[in-house]
Design a protein around this motif. Structure first.
Motif, PDB file in Angstrom:
ATOM      1  N   VAL A  77       0.717  -1.184  -0.185  1.00 31.98           N
ATOM      2  CA  VAL A  77      -0.094  -0.079  -0.165  1.00 31.98           C
ATOM      3  C   VAL A  77       0.989   1.332  -0.029  1.00 31.98           C
ATOM      4  CG1 VAL A  77      -1.678   1.228   1.261  1.00 31.98           C
ATOM      5  CG2 VAL A  77      -1.892  -1.215   1.360  1.00 31.98           C
ATOM      6  N   LEU A  78       0.655   2.098  -0.981  1.00 31.72           N
ATOM      7  CA  LEU A  78       1.818   3.287  -1.169  1.00 31.72           C
ATOM      8  C   LEU A  78       0.842   4.424  -0.688  1.00 31.72           C
ATOM      9  CD1 LEU A  78       2.992   2.302  -4.832  1.00 31.72           C
ATOM     10  CD2 LEU A  78       4.200   1.937  -2.345  1.00 31.72           C
ATOM     11  N   PRO A  79       1.274   5.660  -0.967  1.00 31.34           N
ATOM     12  CA  PRO A  79       0.133   6.799  -0.294  1.00 31.34           C
ATOM     13  C   PRO A  79      -1.219   6.558  -0.341  1.00 31.34           C
ATOM     14  CG  PRO A  79       2.318   7.610  -1.493  1.00 31.34           C
ATOM     15  CD  PRO A  79       2.196   6.162  -1.925  1.00 31.34           C
ATOM     16  N   GLU A  80      -1.661   6.638   0.823  1.00 32.41           N
ATOM     17  CA  GLU A  80      -3.205   6.605   0.783  1.00 32.41           C
ATOM     18  C   GLU A  80      -3.773   7.843   1.268  1.00 32.41           C
ATOM     19  OE1 GLU A  80      -6.189   3.745   3.541  1.00 32.41           O
ATOM     20  OE2 GLU A  80      -3.835   3.317   3.643  1.00 32.41           O
ATOM     21  N   GLU A  81      -4.864   8.410   0.548  1.00 26.74           N
ATOM     22  CA  GLU A  81      -5.272   9.635   0.492  1.00 26.74           C
ATOM     23  C   GLU A  81      -6.633   9.429   0.661  1.00 26.74           C
ATOM     24  OE1 GLU A  81      -3.313  12.231   1.550  1.00 26.74           O
ATOM     25  OE2 GLU A  81      -1.568  11.220   0.723  1.00 26.74           O
ATOM     26  N   ASP A  82      -7.367  10.464   1.743  1.00 25.02           N
ATOM     27  CA  ASP A  82      -8.831  10.765   1.589  1.00 25.02           C
ATOM     28  C   ASP A  82      -9.194  11.616   0.703  1.00 25.02           C
ATOM     29  OD1 ASP A  82      -9.490   8.237   3.033  1.00 25.02           O
ATOM     30  OD2 ASP A  82      -9.119   9.378   5.164  1.00 25.02           O
ATOM     31  N   LEU A  83      -9.818  11.818  -0.232  1.00 19.31           N
ATOM     32  CA  LEU A  83      -9.953  12.899  -1.137  1.00 19.31           C
ATOM     33  C   LEU A  83     -11.332  13.276  -1.226  1.00 19.31           C
ATOM     34  CD1 LEU A  83      -7.918  11.510  -4.206  1.00 19.31           C
ATOM     35  CD2 LEU A  83      -7.052  13.272  -2.435  1.00 19.31           C
TER      36      LEU A  83
END
Length: 98
Positions: A92-98
């Motif tokens: 899992v690479l960068p994880e963002e809530d957009l």
């Protein structure tokens, strides 16, 4: 780094999957390594599902895989599937809530 495993499968017996998952969770309470799981249905392919499981690390995922409880569930999943299970192992690479 978080680790995710995706299990792709097809089944016309998803109600059995859900009932077995609930029973498996009750049976393994307190013996599971903490992780999260999400079941998703493919809207464009009949009876196609993705079981997405996430762990805090690759090592934790492999430790979980070596235990009998997940093997028992995977055997059940293979039994109700209409074809072979397909596994994907992902960092899992960068994880963002957009």
């Amino acid at each position: 780094m978080k680790f995710a495993q995706i299990i792709e499968f097809t089944t016309s017996r998803i109600d059995e999957f859900n009932a077995n998952l609930d029973a498996w969770m009750a049976r393994t309470e307190g013996r599971r390594i903490p992780h999260s799981a999400v079941l998703r249905r493919d809207r464009d392919a009949e009876n196609a599902y993705l079981l997405m499981v996430e762990f805090s690390s690759y090592e934790q995922g492999m430790d979980t895989s070596s235990r009998p409880e997940p093997g028992e569930f995977a055997a059940f999943l293979a039994q109700i599937s209409d074809g072979a299970l397909k596994f994907r192992n992902l960092d899992v690479l960068p994880e963002e809530d957009l």
